[in-house]
Enzyme design. Structure first.
Site, mmCIF file in Angstrom:
data_model
loop_
_atom_site.group_PDB
_atom_site.id
_atom_site.type_symbol
_atom_site.label_atom_id
_atom_site.label_comp_id
_atom_site.label_asym_id
_atom_site.label_seq_id
_atom_site.Cartn_x
_atom_site.Cartn_y
_atom_site.Cartn_z
ATOM 1 N N HIS A 50 0.785 -1.180 -0.110
ATOM 2 C CA HIS A 50 0.096 -0.141 -0.249
ATOM 3 C C HIS A 50 0.879 1.217 -0.011
ATOM 4 O O HIS A 50 1.871 1.237 0.626
ATOM 5 C CB HIS A 50 -0.989 -0.020 1.111
ATOM 6 N N CYS A 97 -0.252 2.479 -4.675
ATOM 7 C CA CYS A 97 -0.934 3.935 -4.651
ATOM 8 C C CYS A 97 0.124 5.060 -4.426
ATOM 9 O O CYS A 97 0.898 5.118 -3.612
ATOM 10 C CB CYS A 97 -2.044 3.955 -4.162
#
Length: 152
Positions: free
Chosen positions: A92, A145
């Site tokens: 992430h 991301c």
């Protein structure tokens, strides 16, 4: 005429980070489950090995802020001009308010890598990469991301 790949001269080290879950204690109860990040890190280590890099893997619980910084600093200390360093991250990514306050972020947000025990801020990663000797070639692949400016 047959052509074979000849490795570039000099030393080549790599660090591959794969974080399938984060420690919810450090993320307000969120564990961020992902399924393939460790596989990605192992695959990148295999690619690195095929190109004569000496890889290090940090997977999920091993991928702490301290461990990542220690590995980056060890590589920076070991490599000289003409050497190569390959860094990959799968996990992430996040954003936090700009911590440096020096207007280096047009959106006023720092990008982060979500490591197991806390986020590594783009300014911190940039600082660690700046510790490498001039002339060390560095390749960073970030599968996360907000990775577009993760090393700025």
């Amino acid at each position: 005429m047959s052509h074979t790949h000849q490795p570039a001269p000099g030393r080549a080290l790599s660090l591959h980070i794969g974080v399938n879950t984060v420690d919810p204690i450090h993320y307000a109860g969120w564990s961020g489950p992902l399924t393939a990040c460790e596989f990605d890190a192992r695959d990148m280590a295999t690619v690195a090995t095929s190109r004569q890099f000496d890889p290090t893997l940090l997977l999920t619980a091993e991928a702490t802020r301290g461990a990542v910084i220690r590995q980056l600093r060890a590589a920076a200390a070991a490599l000289r001009a003409g050497d190569r360093f390959f860094l990959s991250f799968s996990g992430h990514g996040g954003q936090v308010e700009d911590t440096s306050g020096d207007d280096d972020e047009t959106d006023r947000l720092d990008e982060t890598w979500c490591l197991h025990d806390g986020q590594l801020i783009d300014d911190e990663l940039y600082y660690e990469l700046s510790r490498f000797a001039a002339g060390v070639r560095i390749l960073v692949l970030s599968d996360s991301c907000h990775s577009g400016t993760a090393v700025r």
